[in-house]
Design a protein around this motif. Structure first.
Motif, mmCIF file in Angstrom:
data_model
loop_
_atom_site.group_PDB
_atom_site.id
_atom_site.type_symbol
_atom_site.label_atom_id
_atom_site.label_comp_id
_atom_site.label_asym_id
_atom_site.label_seq_id
_atom_site.Cartn_x
_atom_site.Cartn_y
_atom_site.Cartn_z
ATOM 1 N N LYS C 47 15.704 -46.307 -41.735
ATOM 2 C CA LYS C 47 16.366 -45.701 -43.000
ATOM 3 C C LYS C 47 17.059 -46.563 -43.907
ATOM 4 C CE LYS C 47 18.498 -41.166 -44.082
ATOM 5 N NZ LYS C 47 19.878 -41.004 -44.234
ATOM 6 N N ALA C 48 17.925 -47.269 -43.299
ATOM 7 C CA ALA C 48 18.780 -48.412 -44.149
ATOM 8 C C ALA C 48 17.904 -49.113 -44.988
ATOM 9 C CB ALA C 48 19.596 -49.215 -43.101
ATOM 10 N N LEU C 49 16.816 -49.500 -44.573
ATOM 11 C CA LEU C 49 16.162 -50.208 -45.399
ATOM 12 C C LEU C 49 15.878 -49.757 -46.797
ATOM 13 C CD1 LEU C 49 12.821 -51.694 -43.517
ATOM 14 C CD2 LEU C 49 14.531 -52.902 -44.620
ATOM 15 N N GLY C 50 15.868 -48.124 -46.852
ATOM 16 C CA GLY C 50 15.565 -47.828 -48.138
ATOM 17 C C GLY C 50 16.553 -47.957 -49.284
ATOM 18 N N THR C 51 17.836 -48.424 -48.805
ATOM 19 C CA THR C 51 18.892 -48.442 -49.774
ATOM 20 C C THR C 51 19.310 -49.880 -49.931
ATOM 21 O OG1 THR C 51 20.353 -47.849 -48.030
ATOM 22 C CG2 THR C 51 19.796 -45.881 -49.674
ATOM 23 N N ALA C 52 18.898 -50.534 -49.064
ATOM 24 C CA ALA C 52 19.169 -52.134 -48.737
ATOM 25 C C ALA C 52 18.648 -53.020 -50.168
ATOM 26 C CB ALA C 52 18.784 -52.735 -47.786
ATOM 27 N N ASN C 53 19.413 -53.903 -50.469
ATOM 28 C CA ASN C 53 18.995 -54.982 -51.272
ATOM 29 C C ASN C 53 18.243 -55.994 -50.484
ATOM 30 O OD1 ASN C 53 20.791 -56.820 -50.361
ATOM 31 N ND2 ASN C 53 22.193 -56.357 -51.851
ATOM 32 N N PHE C 54 17.664 -57.105 -51.109
ATOM 33 C CA PHE C 54 16.656 -58.124 -50.467
ATOM 34 C C PHE C 54 17.696 -58.839 -49.258
ATOM 35 C CE2 PHE C 54 13.876 -58.499 -54.475
ATOM 36 C CZ PHE C 54 13.257 -57.817 -54.016
ATOM 37 N N GLU C 55 18.840 -59.324 -49.605
ATOM 38 C CA GLU C 55 19.769 -60.000 -48.439
ATOM 39 C C GLU C 55 19.674 -58.873 -47.318
ATOM 40 O OE1 GLU C 55 20.664 -62.991 -48.886
ATOM 41 O OE2 GLU C 55 20.412 -63.328 -51.001
ATOM 42 N N GLN C 56 20.163 -57.678 -47.674
ATOM 43 C CA GLN C 56 20.550 -56.680 -46.838
ATOM 44 C C GLN C 56 19.066 -56.469 -45.766
ATOM 45 O OE1 GLN C 56 21.862 -53.890 -49.343
ATOM 46 N NE2 GLN C 56 23.970 -54.453 -49.365
ATOM 47 N N ALA C 57 18.005 -56.280 -46.619
ATOM 48 C CA ALA C 57 16.979 -56.087 -45.933
ATOM 49 C C ALA C 57 16.397 -57.116 -44.991
ATOM 50 C CB ALA C 57 15.907 -55.743 -46.981
ATOM 51 N N GLU C 58 16.649 -58.292 -45.364
ATOM 52 C CA GLU C 58 16.412 -59.481 -44.145
ATOM 53 C C GLU C 58 17.129 -59.255 -43.205
ATOM 54 O OE1 GLU C 58 16.161 -62.938 -46.753
ATOM 55 O OE2 GLU C 58 15.835 -64.194 -44.962
ATOM 56 N N ALA C 59 18.582 -58.915 -43.339
ATOM 57 C CA ALA C 59 19.353 -58.822 -42.107
ATOM 58 C C ALA C 59 18.738 -57.856 -41.168
ATOM 59 C CB ALA C 59 20.624 -58.522 -42.535
ATOM 60 N N ILE C 60 18.340 -56.575 -41.835
ATOM 61 C CA ILE C 60 18.022 -55.625 -41.209
ATOM 62 C C ILE C 60 16.777 -55.679 -40.506
ATOM 63 C CG2 ILE C 60 17.077 -52.898 -41.392
ATOM 64 C CD1 ILE C 60 18.824 -52.668 -43.927
ATOM 65 N N ILE C 61 15.756 -56.559 -41.025
ATOM 66 C CA ILE C 61 14.563 -56.778 -40.532
ATOM 67 C C ILE C 61 14.825 -57.653 -39.202
ATOM 68 C CG2 ILE C 61 12.304 -58.129 -40.704
ATOM 69 C CD1 ILE C 61 12.311 -55.837 -42.486
ATOM 70 N N ALA C 62 15.722 -58.646 -39.242
ATOM 71 C CA ALA C 62 16.105 -59.431 -38.201
ATOM 72 C C ALA C 62 16.613 -58.360 -36.923
ATOM 73 C CB ALA C 62 17.260 -60.208 -38.576
ATOM 74 N N ASP C 63 17.483 -57.677 -37.373
ATOM 75 C CA ASP C 63 17.832 -56.453 -36.179
ATOM 76 C C ASP C 63 16.830 -55.839 -35.791
ATOM 77 O OD1 ASP C 63 20.471 -57.352 -36.414
ATOM 78 O OD2 ASP C 63 21.130 -55.562 -37.709
ATOM 79 N N LEU C 64 16.085 -55.357 -36.654
ATOM 80 C CA LEU C 64 14.775 -54.520 -36.277
ATOM 81 C C LEU C 64 14.169 -55.289 -35.025
ATOM 82 C CD1 LEU C 64 12.972 -52.828 -39.127
ATOM 83 C CD2 LEU C 64 14.068 -51.490 -37.212
ATOM 84 N N GLY C 65 13.830 -56.516 -35.301
ATOM 85 C CA GLY C 65 13.181 -57.491 -34.461
ATOM 86 C C GLY C 65 13.880 -57.540 -33.087
ATOM 87 N N LYS C 66 15.122 -57.563 -32.866
ATOM 88 C CA LYS C 66 16.001 -57.568 -31.976
ATOM 89 C C LYS C 66 15.818 -56.366 -31.019
ATOM 90 C CE LYS C 66 18.272 -61.332 -32.931
ATOM 91 N NZ LYS C 66 18.705 -61.392 -34.213
ATOM 92 N N THR C 67 15.731 -55.220 -31.473
ATOM 93 C CA THR C 67 15.598 -54.066 -30.768
ATOM 94 C C THR C 67 14.534 -54.182 -29.669
ATOM 95 O OG1 THR C 67 13.678 -53.262 -32.156
ATOM 96 C CG2 THR C 67 16.032 -52.608 -32.712
ATOM 97 N N GLY C 68 13.269 -54.903 -29.891
ATOM 98 C CA GLY C 68 12.202 -55.352 -28.914
ATOM 99 C C GLY C 68 11.670 -53.914 -28.848
ATOM 100 N N ASP C 69 11.656 -52.834 -29.618
ATOM 101 C CA ASP C 69 10.961 -51.688 -29.871
ATOM 102 C C ASP C 69 9.477 -52.021 -30.473
ATOM 103 O OD1 ASP C 69 9.945 -49.228 -30.028
ATOM 104 O OD2 ASP C 69 11.886 -48.217 -30.379
ATOM 105 N N THR C 70 8.542 -51.759 -29.730
ATOM 106 C CA THR C 70 7.231 -52.301 -30.360
ATOM 107 C C THR C 70 6.592 -50.956 -31.115
ATOM 108 O OG1 THR C 70 6.166 -51.393 -28.431
ATOM 109 C CG2 THR C 70 6.440 -53.826 -28.460
ATOM 110 N N ARG C 71 7.319 -49.925 -31.157
ATOM 111 C CA ARG C 71 6.860 -48.611 -31.869
ATOM 112 C C ARG C 71 7.228 -49.050 -33.527
ATOM 113 N NH1 ARG C 71 10.534 -43.943 -30.333
ATOM 114 N NH2 ARG C 71 11.752 -45.722 -30.558
ATOM 115 N N ILE C 72 7.853 -49.928 -33.745
ATOM 116 C CA ILE C 72 8.255 -50.178 -35.059
ATOM 117 C C ILE C 72 7.036 -51.093 -36.015
ATOM 118 C CG2 ILE C 72 10.509 -49.622 -35.105
ATOM 119 C CD1 ILE C 72 11.042 -52.512 -34.982
ATOM 120 N N VAL C 73 6.462 -51.731 -35.134
ATOM 121 C CA VAL C 73 5.242 -52.655 -35.425
ATOM 122 C C VAL C 73 4.643 -52.049 -36.719
ATOM 123 C CG1 VAL C 73 3.466 -54.100 -35.219
ATOM 124 C CG2 VAL C 73 5.099 -54.218 -33.547
ATOM 125 N N PRO C 74 4.056 -50.891 -36.662
ATOM 126 C CA PRO C 74 3.351 -50.471 -38.002
ATOM 127 C C PRO C 74 4.042 -50.431 -39.040
ATOM 128 C CG PRO C 74 2.845 -48.950 -36.024
ATOM 129 C CD PRO C 74 4.032 -50.131 -35.616
#
Lengths: 383, 251, 551
Positions: C47-74
Motif C-alpha cells: 500500500k505504501a508503494l502507492g504514495t512513495a517516490n522512486f527512492e522510497q519505493a526502492e526501499a520498500i521493495i527491499a523490505d518486501l524482499g526481506k519479508t520472505g513472503d512468496t505471495r507478493i511475487v505476482p
C-alpha cells in the motif's frame, strides 16, 4: 659461342613458327591501322587484343613446355608466375594513372585511398619507372621459382608430389592476393589503367604495338627455348626427364639443371603476364586460381608436349575455341574443356604436333625402307 | 679409426644400414685395390645393391666408414654427382640409358667434361671429344648403330652402351650391377672380355649371379650374405666354402 | 526490526549522504503511516508503494524482499511490467488488467479479485530502471524459497547476476533449508557474491572469494573486479590471486576450445581426405575429381531430403541415415564408371591421370550446375544435429560433435576393411605385387575398379556429412581438393594412420594460427609449412623408407 648457341635453335619447324609470328607482328597491326573498317581484311582492335591475349597464353604454354616437356616437371603453378609478372606490370600502370584516379591522389592508387592508407607501401616504390617494373617482371617470378625450386629440387621432390605442391603454391598466393592488406588491390586487383610510357592504353596505335610486341616476344622466347633444348644442356634435360638417376650418376647436378630451367621458364611466364595485363586491362587474384594453371597444361598437351611449337598452337586453338564456345553455348564450355582433358590424354598423348610429326616420320621411314640402299631402315620414333 | 696409410682405392669398414628395422648391411667391411677386378656374389637381399647405393652416395650408412682413393676422400659426406665426378661410375641392374637420345648423344652426355649449367649450354663438340666417342663406340661394339635411338637397341646392346657411358666418364672405379642378366651366351662371353679389357686401366667391381660368367672373369670373389662378407678368395675357394654352399649355391 | 535501521545498516556501504537524507525525509513525510505500521506486513508495504517516490519505493521493495513472503511475487512482477495501479479514492494498490473499457482489479497479496474500475479511477505507479533492478533482486530473494527446484535455481542465478547485500540473510536462510546439491552449490556462489558487498567480517569474505574462484568463468572475474574497489585492502592479495587463477583456468579452456575446433576442422579434412588416401595412397591414382565425388555425395543428400520433404515429412530426422547409403552407391557407381572409362587406360602414368581426372571434375561440376543450378542448395540439419551443449568452459555444437564421431567411425571402419576383410587383403596384394596377385587368380582389374569405387563412395559419404556444415554448390568439391591432397601428402602416402594424424594435426595447427594471424593468413601459413615440410620429408610423416621406394 653465343651465336652458335642461337644458330643451333633455328631448326625447320622453329624457323617456320618464328616466321609466322613475325608475319603476324607486322600484318595484323598494319591491317588494323591502315585498312578502313569496311575493308574485309580489316582486323578490329578488339580482335587484335584478343589475338594478343592468345599470344600471351601461348608464351605461358611455351614456358610450361620447357619444364614439363623437356624436364618432366609438371608445374601446376605456372599461373602464379604469369600473374606475378602481370602484377608487376599492373603496378607500373597503376602508378601511371597519377591524379586521374577517382580520388585524384597523385601518388596513391584509388584502392589505397579507399582503404584509408596514408602512404605508399615500400614494395610499391620504383614501380613508377618502367625499367624497374620491367626488371621486376623478370625478377619476381624468377625469384619465387628460384626459392621454391631451390627447396624442392634439392630435397628431390618430384613427380606428382611436385605437381601438388606447385598447386599449393599458387593456391596460397591466390589466398594472399585476395587480402586487402597485402596492398595489391585485394579482390578487385589492379585496373582502370590510363597509359603506358605516355601512350594511352586504349588507343589503336598502342594496342598494335602491344600486339606486335607479344608476337615478337613469343618468337624470341621460342628461339631461346629452342636454343636451350638443342644444346648439350637440353640433352641433359631430356635425360633428367627420362632417367634422372642416370644423369645424377653421370656426375651432373640435377637440382641445378632443374632450377635453371624452372627459373627461365618462370621468367618467360612473367613476361607473358606482363604483356597480357595492358591488353586485357586488368589483373586480379583470380589469375592465381589453380584451375587456370591446369588449363595451361591442357593447351600444352593438345598442341603437343616437348615440341615447343605445339604449346603455341594448342594455346591459340583452345583459347580460340573457348572464345567461340562461350559466345555460342556458354553452358557447354566446361563440358568441352573437360572432355578435351580426357580425350587428349587418352587418345592424343603426343598432341597435334607430336602426332603429325610421328605420322610424317613413319611415312619417311616407309619410303626409305623401299629404297634398298639404306641398311639401317628401322623406323625412328619422333622426338 | 681409419688407417690413413691404406693404399686401397675403396675402403669400407663396419658399414651398417637398416630400413624400417630390416638390416640391409650389417657391419660390412670390404676393400678394392687400384686396378683390381672383383666379383661379388650373394643371394637376393644379401645387400649387394645397397652396398653400391652406399658407395655411390644414394644411401647414407647408419654407421661405418667409406673412403675412396687411398683414404683421402670420405664418401659418406658426398652426394651422387660429386662421387661420380670423383671417378666412380655405376651401371644399374636394369640397363638405364637415355632412350630418347641417339647412341652418340648418350656417350656425349657421359663424357667427362665440365658438367655445369652454362658449360653445357654453350658446349660444342671438339675434334678431341669426337675421337674419344668414336673410340668408345669401337670398344663397346656399337659403331654401326651410333645414330640410332638408344630405345631401339637390343637388351644386350643397351647393357654395353651403359658400360660405354661409364667408360666415357673415365672413372677410377666402375661398379657394375649384373651386366650379363638377360644376355645370350655369346654376349655374356663378350662382356667378360670387355670387362677384363676395361679392368686393365681401372678398378672394376662386378655384381653377378651367373657363376659361369664369374668363372670366365677368373678373379677374386667376395660372397655377401645378410649384409656382411661371408667368404672371400678365388672362385674355387669360395664355392667350396660350406657356409657359401649353404647360404647361396646350395639353394 | 525497525525499517529505518535495516535501511541504514544494509545500505551503508554505498548510500551517499544525499540519498540518506532523501530517504529520511521520505520517512518523515508522506510515508510516516506505513513506517509506523509493521515493516514486515506485505499488504501495508505494498500500500505504501502507492504514495512513495522512486527512492522510497526502492526501499520498500527491499523490505518486501526481506519479508520472505512468496505471495507478493505476482505483485512484484506486475510492478515491473507496469501493471500495478493505485486507486485514487482510497490509495489502495491493486494489480490491474485491462478489461473492456476499464480494468479488472486484483488484490496484490492474496490474488483475489477486487472488482473493476474505470480508467479514470486508478493511476499507474511509475517505475524506472533502478526500481526494476531492485524488483528483480527482491524477486530473486523471494523465489529462493519457492518449493519448485527450477524456480529456486533460477532465483539463485538471478542473485548471482545482480548481487546485493540485502539478499544475504534470505540466501543464508534458503541455504540452510536447501537439499538439492546443484541448487545448493549455486546458492553458495550467490551468497558469496552478495557477501562481498556486505559488511561481513574479512575471513567470511575471504571464503567467499574462494567460492567465487571455484565458480570460474568470465562472470566470476567480472564480479570480483566490481567488488575490488570497495573491498578491504587486506583481501586484495586474495582477490588478485583468485582472478589470476580463474584467468588461468579460462586460458586452459580457451586452449581446449581451440583444440576442439581444430579437431573438428581436422575431422572435416579427414572426411574429405580419407577416400583420397585410398585412391591416391593405396592405388597411386591422382584423382582430381575426388572433390566432385564429395560434391555428388552432398547433392545426393539434397535429393534425398527433397523427396522426404515432399513425400514423408515425418521422416526428416532420418534423412541423413537414408542419404548415407544413397550417396555411397551414387558416388561409388560414378567412381566405377570413371575407373573403367578413363583411369584404367592410364595406369603407370600418374601425371596423365591427373589431367584426365581434372577433365572429369570439370564435366561433373558443369553437369551438376546444369541440373541443379549454380546457386547453393538448402540442405537441412535434422533436430539431433542442431544446437549445442556446454562442456566445462566451452560450447560444443552437436553437428561438429557428430562429424568428429562420424569421421572417426569411417576411419576405423575403413581400417578394419583394409586389414581384416578378404577384399582388403586382395587390395593390398594387388597394390604390392600386381603380377603375383594376378597369377594367384585375383582379378586385378576388378580389384582396381572396386578399390577406386570404394574410395569414391567414401568421398560420397563425406559429402553427406559436409552438406551439414558447408554450402552445397557445384564448387563444393573444389574447396576441398587441395586440402585433401595436402593431408594425404603430409601424412604420408599409403598410410591410413598418416592420413588421420595429418588431418588432425593440420586442423589443430590451422585453428591455433587463426587467432594470431587471421583465418586466411593462417591457411596460407599452413600451406607454406606443408610445402616446407615436404621438402624436408618428401614422403610425408609416416613414409615407408627403404630401397624399394623409388619415384
Amino acid at each position: 659461342m653465343i651465336t652458335s648457341f642461337f644458330l643451333r635453335a633455328l631448326e625447320g619447324r622453329i624457323v617456320a613458327m618464328v616466321a609466322v609470328l613475325l608475319g603476324f607482328a607486322v600484318l595484323v597491326p598494319m591491317s588494323n591501322l591502315l585498312l578502313g573498317p569496311d575493308n574485309p581484311l580489316h582486323v578490329p582492335t578488339y580482335v587484335m587484343s584478343l589475338l594478343g591475349k592468345y599470344l600471351c597464353y601461348a608464351l605461358l604454354a611455351l614456358a610450361l613446355d620447357l619444364v614439363w616437356g623437356y624436364c618432366g616437371i609438371l608445374s601446376l603453378g605456372h599461373g602464379a608466375f604469369f600473374s606475378l609478372g602481370g602484377y608487376a606490370m599492373g603496378m607500373y600502370l597503376m602508378r601511371q594513372i597519377g591524379s586521374r584516379g577517382v580520388y585524384g591522389d597523385p601518388i596513391l592508387p584509388d584502392f589505397m585511398v579507399f582503404l584509408n592508407w596514408k602512404q605508399l607501401p615500400w614494395f610499391w616504390y620504383g614501380f613508377d619507372m618502367f625499367w624497374f617494373a620491367a626488371l621486376m617482371v623478370l625478377v619476381v617470378p624468377g625469384l619465387l621459382a628460384f626459392v621454391f625450386g631451390w627447396f624442392a629440387f634439392r630435397s628431390r621432390v618430384n613427380g606428382v608430389y611436385l605437381s601438388i605442391i606447385t598447386q599449393a603454391m599458387t593456391y596460397a598466393l591466390l589466398l594472399a592476393f585476395f587480402r586487402n592488406d597485402m596492398g595489391f588491390g585485394g579482390n578487385n586487383g589492379l585496373t582502370d589503367y590510363k597509359d603506358i610510357l605516355g601512350f594511352s592504353v586504349q588507343s589503336d596505335g598502342t594496342r598494335s604495338v602491344l600486339f606486335a610486341l607479344s608476337a615478337i616476344m613469343l618468337a624470341l622466347c621460342l628461339i631461346l627455348a629452342s636454343a636451350i633444348v638443342r644444346s648439350k644442356f637440353g640433352k641433359v634435360l631430356l635425360g633428367v626427364r627420362d632417367a634422372e638417376s642416370r644423369v645424377r650418376f653421370l656426375g651432373f647436378r640435377v637440382e641445378n639443371i632443374k632450377l635453371f630451367t624452372f627459373v627461365v621458364s618462370a621468367m618467360m611466364a612473367g613476361i607473358a603476364g606482363a604483356l597480357f595485363v595492358p591488353q586485357v586491362g586488368i589483373i586480379n587474384p583470380g589469375e592465381f586460381a589453380p584451375a587456370n594453371s591446369i588449363e595451361v597444361v591442357i593447351w600444352t598437351a593438345v598442341g603437343g608436349r616437348s615440341t615447343l611449337i605445339g604449346p603455341i598452337i594448342g594455346a591459340v586453338l583452345v583459347n580460340g575455341g573457348k572464345t567461340i564456345f562461350t559466345g555460342v553455348f556458354p553452358e557447354f564450355w566446361l563440358f568441352a574443356l573437360g572432355g578435351l582433358f580426357v580425350l587428349v590424354t587418352l587418345f592424343l598423348p603426343k598432341g597435334i604436333v607430336g602426332t603429325v610429326a610421328q605420322a610424317l616420320a613413319k611415312r619417311r621411314a616407309a619410303q626409305a625402307a623401299e629404297t634398298p640402299t639404306h641398311l639401317n631402315g628401322k623406323p625412328q620414333a619422333a622426338e | 679409426m681409419i688407417d690413413k696409410t691404406t693404399n686401397s682405392l675403396l675402403y669400407l669398414n663396419g658399414v651398417s644400414v637398416s630400413f624400417d628395422g630390416f638390416k640391409a648391411l650389417n657391419s660390412l667391411s670390404f676393400t678394392v685395390e687400384p686396378g683390381e677386378l672383383r666379383a661379388i656374389i650373394g643371394p637376393n637381399g644379401a645387400g649387394k645393391t645397397t652396398m653400391m647405393d652406399i658407395i655411390t652416395g644414394k644411401t647414407r650408412p647408419d654407421s661405418g666408414d667409406v673412403y675412396f682413393d687411398g683414404g683421402k676422400i670420405d664418401l659418406t659426406k658426398k652426394d651422387e654427382a660429386e662421387i661420380a665426378q670423383l671417378g666412380i661410375g655405376r651401371k644399374f641392374q636394369k640397363p638405364t640409358v637415355f632412350e630418347s637420345h641417339t647412341v652418340w648423344d648418350n656417350l656425349e652426355l657421359a663424357l667427362n667434361r665440365n658438367r655445369g649449367v652454362f658449360a653445357t649450354l654453350f658446349y660444342r663438340l671438339s675434334a678431341e671429344d669426337k675421337n674419344r666417342i668414336e673410340e668408345i663406340l669401337t670398344t663397346v661394339r656399337l659403331t654401326h648403330r651410333r645414330d640410332e635411338l638408344a630405345a631401339n637397341l637390343s637388351h644386350g646392346q643397351k647393357q654395353w652402351l651403359e658400360i660405354g657411358m661409364l667408360l666415357a666418364q673415365e672413372p677410377k672405379l666402375l661398379l657394375v650391377d649384373e651386366p650379363v642378366a638377360g644376355m645370350t651366351d655369346a654376349e655374356t662371353a663378350e662382356t667378360a672380355i670387355l670387362l677384363r679389357e676395361i679392368a686393365k686401366t681401372r678398378s672394376v667391381v662386378v655384381v653377378e649371379h651367373d657363376m659361369g660368367f664369374i668363372r670366365d672373369l677368373g678373379v677374386k670373389v667376395t660372397c655377401l650374405a645378410e649384409g656382411s662378407v661371408l667368404a672371400e678368395g678365388s672362385i674355387d675357394f669360395v664355392s667350396s666354402d660350406p657356409k657359401v654352399i649353404e647360404n647361396y649355391l646350395g639353394r | 526490526m525497525k525499517m529505518s535501521a535495516i535501511l541504514l545498516k544494509g545500505r551503508r556501504m554505498y548510500l551517499r549522504p544525499v540519498r540518506i537524507l532523501a530517504i529520511l525525509l521520505g520517512l518523515i513525510l508522506g510515508f510516516a503511516t506505513a513506517a509506523s505500521s509493521a515493516a514486515d506486513d506485505p499488504a501495508a508495504l505494498i500500500k505504501a508503494l502507492g504514495t512513495a517516490n522512486f527512492e522510497q519505493a526502492e526501499a520498500i521493495i527491499a523490505d518486501l524482499g526481506k519479508t520472505g513472503d512468496t505471495r507478493i511475487v505476482p505483485a512484484l512482477e506486475a510492478f515491473a511490467a507496469g501493471d500495478l495501479y493505485v486507486r485514487k479514492s482510497d490509495s489502495q494498490v491493486f494489480i490491474a488488467k485491462a478489461a473492456g473499457s476499464g480494468f479488472t482489479l486484483i488484490d496484490p497479496v492474496t490474488g483475489a479479485s477486487a472488482g473493476e474500475a474505470p480508467k479514470s479511477a486508478i493511476t499507474k505507479i511509475k517505475i524506472n530502471n533502478s526500481l526494476r533492478r531492485a524488483i528483480s533482486s527482491a524477486q530473486g530473494g523471494l523465489t529462493l524459497l519457492s518449493p519448485d527446484k527450477v524456480v529456486r535455481l533460477q532465483a539463485a542465478d538471478s542473485v548471482l547476476k545482480s548481487p546485493s547485500a540485502e539478499n544475504l540473510e534470505l540466501l543464508e536462510a534458503a541455504l540452510a533449508k536447501e537439499t538439492d546439491r546443484a541448487v545448493k552449490l549455486r546458492m553458495e556462489q550467490a551468497r558469496a557474491v552478495s557477501l562481498l558487498s556486505s559488511d561481513r567480517p574479512v575471513d567470511q569474505k575471504r571464503a567467499a572469494i574462494a567460492t567465487l574462484q571455484s565458480l570460474g568463468g568470465r562472470d566470476a572475474i567480472g564480479i570480483l573486479m566490481t567488488a575490488a574497489p570497495t573491498l578491504d585492502p587486506a583481501l586484495k592479495g586474495d582477490l588478485d590471486a583468485a582472478i589470476k587463477k580463474i584467468e588461468g583456468t579460462l586460458a586452459l579452456w580457451d586452449a581446449a576450445q581451440n583444440i576442439w575446433y581444430g579437431l573438428s576442422l581436422g575431422s572435416v579434412l579427414l572426411l574429405a581426405a580419407i577416400g583420397l588416401s585410398i585412391t591416391f595412397g593405396v592405388m597411386g591414382i591422382i584423382n582430381m575429381a575426388h572433390g566432385e565425388m564429395v560434391m555428388l555425395g552432398a547433392y545426393s543428400t539434397f535429393v534425398v531430403q527433397e523427396i522426404i520433404r515432399t513425400k514423408f515429412p515425418g521422416a526428416f530426422d532420418y534423412s541423413l541415415a537414408i542419404a548415407l547409403p544413397v550417396a555411397f552407391v551414387v558416388t561409388g557407381a560414378a567412381g566405377l564408371i570413371i575407373e573403367r572409362g578413363v583411369i584404367r587406360f592410364l595406369y603407370g602414368r600418374p601425371l596423365e591421370t591427373l589431367l584426365a581426372t581434372w577433365g572429369v571434375s570439370l564435366v561433373l561440376q558443369q553437369l551438376v550446375r546444369s541440373i541443379f543450378g549454380p546457386t547453393n542448395r538448402e540442405v537441412g540439419n535434422p533436430s539431433w544435429m542442431s544446437g549445442s551443449f556446454p562442456l566445462g568452459g566451452m560450447q560444443v555444437t552437436w553437428n561438429r560433435m557428430w562429424i568428429v564421431l562420424f569421421s572417426l567411425t569411417i576411419f576405423l571402419g575403413l581400417l578394419l576393411l583394409m586389414k581384416r576383410s578378404f577384399f582388403g587383403l586382395m587390395m593390398r596384394a594387388v597394390t604390392q605385387n600386381r603380377r603375383m596377385a594376378s597369377s594367384m587368380g585375383i582379378r586385378t582389374p576388378w580389384v582396381d575398379a572396386f578399390t577406386f569405387a570404394l574410395g569414391s563412395g567414401i568421398a560420397g559419404i563425406a559429402g553427406v556429412a559436409l552438406s551439414q556444415i558447408d554450402n552445397v554448390s557445384p564448387n563444393l568439391g573444389q574447396s576441398y581438393i587441395i586440402d585433401s591432397f595436402m593431408v594425404v601428402v603430409f601424412g604420408g602416402v599409403g598410410n591410413l594412420w598418416g592420413t588421420l594424424v595429418g588431418a588432425l594435426t593440420l586442423g589443430v595447427l590451422n585453428k591455433f594460427l587463426e587467432p594470431w594471424v587471421g583465418a586466411v593468413l593462417g591457411k596460407i601459413l599452413v600451406l607454406v609449412l606443408i610445402i616446407l615440410f615436404i621438402q624436408k620429408r618428401p614422403r610425408g610423416l609416416f613414409a615407408l623408407k627403404g630401397r624399394a621406394i623409388e619415384a
